[in-house]
Motif scaffolding. Structure first.
Motif, PDB file in Angstrom:
ATOM      1  N   TRP A 102       0.841  -1.203   0.000  1.00  9.71           N
ATOM      2  CA  TRP A 102       0.000   0.000   0.000  1.00  9.71           C
ATOM      3  C   TRP A 102       0.869   1.243   0.000  1.00  9.71           C
ATOM      4  O   TRP A 102       0.617   2.188  -0.762  1.00  9.71           O
ATOM      5  N   ALA A 103       1.901   1.255   0.848  1.00 12.04           N
ATOM      6  CA  ALA A 103       2.775   2.425   0.950  1.00 12.04           C
ATOM      7  C   ALA A 103       3.492   2.698  -0.365  1.00 12.04           C
ATOM      8  O   ALA A 103       3.634   3.855  -0.781  1.00 12.04           O
ATOM      9  N   LEU A 104       3.951   1.655  -1.045  1.00 10.62           N
ATOM     10  CA  LEU A 104       4.638   1.848  -2.321  1.00 10.62           C
ATOM     11  C   LEU A 104       3.686   2.411  -3.371  1.00 10.62           C
ATOM     12  O   LEU A 104       4.028   3.369  -4.078  1.00 10.62           O
ATOM     13  N   CYS A 105       2.494   1.834  -3.468  1.00  7.53           N
ATOM     14  CA  CYS A 105       1.529   2.323  -4.458  1.00  7.53           C
ATOM     15  C   CYS A 105       1.150   3.773  -4.177  1.00  7.53           C
ATOM     16  O   CYS A 105       1.031   4.590  -5.099  1.00  7.53           O
ATOM     17  N   ALA A 199      -3.959   3.469  -3.951  1.00  8.48           N
ATOM     18  CA  ALA A 199      -3.336   2.456  -3.091  1.00  8.48           C
ATOM     19  C   ALA A 199      -4.377   1.493  -2.527  1.00  8.48           C
ATOM     20  O   ALA A 199      -4.136   0.283  -2.427  1.00  8.48           O
ATOM     21  N   ASP A 200      -5.547   2.017  -2.147  1.00  8.77           N
ATOM     22  CA  ASP A 200      -6.627   1.146  -1.670  1.00  8.77           C
ATOM     23  C   ASP A 200      -7.046   0.160  -2.762  1.00  8.77           C
ATOM     24  O   ASP A 200      -7.204  -1.043  -2.509  1.00  8.77           O
ATOM     25  N   ARG A 204      -6.910  -4.183  -3.195  1.00  8.41           N
ATOM     26  CA  ARG A 204      -8.047  -5.015  -3.588  1.00  8.41           C
ATOM     27  C   ARG A 204      -7.679  -5.876  -4.798  1.00  8.41           C
ATOM     28  O   ARG A 204      -8.024  -7.062  -4.861  1.00  8.41           O
ATOM     29  N   VAL A 205      -6.962  -5.286  -5.759  1.00  8.71           N
ATOM     30  CA  VAL A 205      -6.480  -6.055  -6.915  1.00  8.71           C
ATOM     31  C   VAL A 205      -5.512  -7.149  -6.460  1.00  8.71           C
ATOM     32  O   VAL A 205      -5.493  -8.251  -7.020  1.00  8.71           O
ATOM     33  N   ALA A 206      -4.740  -6.842  -5.433  1.00 12.80           N
ATOM     34  CA  ALA A 206      -3.782  -7.818  -4.902  1.00 12.80           C
ATOM     35  C   ALA A 206      -4.467  -8.972  -4.178  1.00 12.80           C
ATOM     36  O   ALA A 206      -3.812  -9.968  -3.859  1.00 12.80           O
ATOM     37  N   ARG A 217      -4.203   0.305   5.526  1.00 13.74           N
ATOM     38  CA  ARG A 217      -3.987   1.694   5.108  1.00 13.74           C
ATOM     39  C   ARG A 217      -3.309   2.474   6.226  1.00 13.74           C
ATOM     40  O   ARG A 217      -2.369   3.224   5.978  1.00 13.74           O
ATOM     41  N   ARG A 218      -3.795   2.304   7.451  1.00 16.51           N
ATOM     42  CA  ARG A 218      -3.189   3.013   8.574  1.00 16.51           C
ATOM     43  C   ARG A 218      -1.733   2.602   8.765  1.00 16.51           C
ATOM     44  O   ARG A 218      -0.863   3.441   9.026  1.00 16.51           O
ATOM     45  N   GLU A 219      -1.463   1.314   8.613  1.00 15.04           N
ATOM     46  CA  GLU A 219      -0.093   0.838   8.767  1.00 15.04           C
ATOM     47  C   GLU A 219       0.786   1.376   7.635  1.00 15.04           C
ATOM     48  O   GLU A 219       1.939   1.771   7.861  1.00 15.04           O
TER      49      GLU A 219
END
Length: 240
Positions: A102-105, A199-200, A204-206, A217-219
């Motif tokens: 998530w952070a990378l995206c 990123a969200d 979901r795609v992942a 997301r928070r992490e």
């Protein structure tokens, strides 16, 4: 996007550009970014770039050997900051891989959305397919590889076969870079909201279930905050 360089002796400006405060090389890049994304790459000459940067055309060639070299540096500048973020996230074995993905995206999308000019749109230029831009394609491929590594480390990604993992990685990478087209269609779109939504959607795609999304997301946000510059509070990879 670039590291400031010292003014080189013997290559004076024709006139000073007091508004920018940039060194000549960085000024050339800033002017070219504006012209390439507004007038078009083909329609922009090195003479025009030099004049707008307050340089003689011959002086411009002291910093870049031509228009392609300027474009190549601008393109690489849209990838290298995200590549550094990706390296840090891949090496962080403590955080959940889903949060790191998530952070990378988010950071990649934020970089592509940020800045005064939509440089990512230059990816679509036919000239970029040539060997002259091999370095750009190498760093972009390396960034995509890190997407794949983080995806493979997730619970959902670990269950994928090699072919499906490659396809899912391409989908994630393509989804993140799709902000380029969204920004071109709607330049006023809120950058932060778009990066977060991207990123969200990537998680979901992942294959991450919806019920886990808010926690991850928070992490992911905490990971990005930890990578930020404590002196400014801004994420260093988003400075452009």
């Amino acid at each position: 996007m670039t590291t400031p360089t010292s003014r080189r002796v013997g290559r004076p400006r024709v006139k000073e550009r007091p508004a920018s405060g940039l060194e000549p090389r960085d000024d050339v890049l800033a002017v070219a970014a504006e012209l390439f994304t507004t007038r078009g790459y083909t329609a922009t000459s090195t003479r025009t770039i030099a004049e707008r940067a307050g340089l003689r055309q011959a002086s411009l060639y002291h910093y870049f050997d031509g228009k392609e070299a300027i474009l190549a540096e601008l393109l690489e500048g849209t990838v290298r900051p995200s590549l550094e973020v990706a390296r840090g996230l891949v090496s962080d074995a403590e955080a959940a891989p889903e949060a790191r993905l998530w952070a990378l995206c988010h950071s990649d999308a934020a970089l592509l959305c940020g800045g005064p000019h939509n440089l990512g749109a230059l990816y679509l230029l036919p000239e970029v397919r040539t060997d002259r831009f091999a370095a750009f394609h190498r760093v972009r491929s390396e960034l995509r590889r890190f997407y794949g590594e983080l995806l493979a480390a997730t619970e959902a990604g670990a269950a994928l076969g090699a072919e499906d993992l490659t396809l899912r990685t391409d989908l994630l990478f393509g989804l993140t870079e799709s902000v380029i087209l969204i920004r071109r269609a709607d330049p006023a779109r809120d950058e932060r909201a778009l990066a977060t939504a991207t990123a969200d959607a990537a998680l979901r795609v992942a294959g991450v279930p919806q019920r886990s999304l808010a926690r991850l997301r928070r992490e992911g946000q905490r990971l990005l905050a930890a990578m930020s510059d404590p002196a400014t509070g801004e994420a260093s990879h988003q400075e452009a």
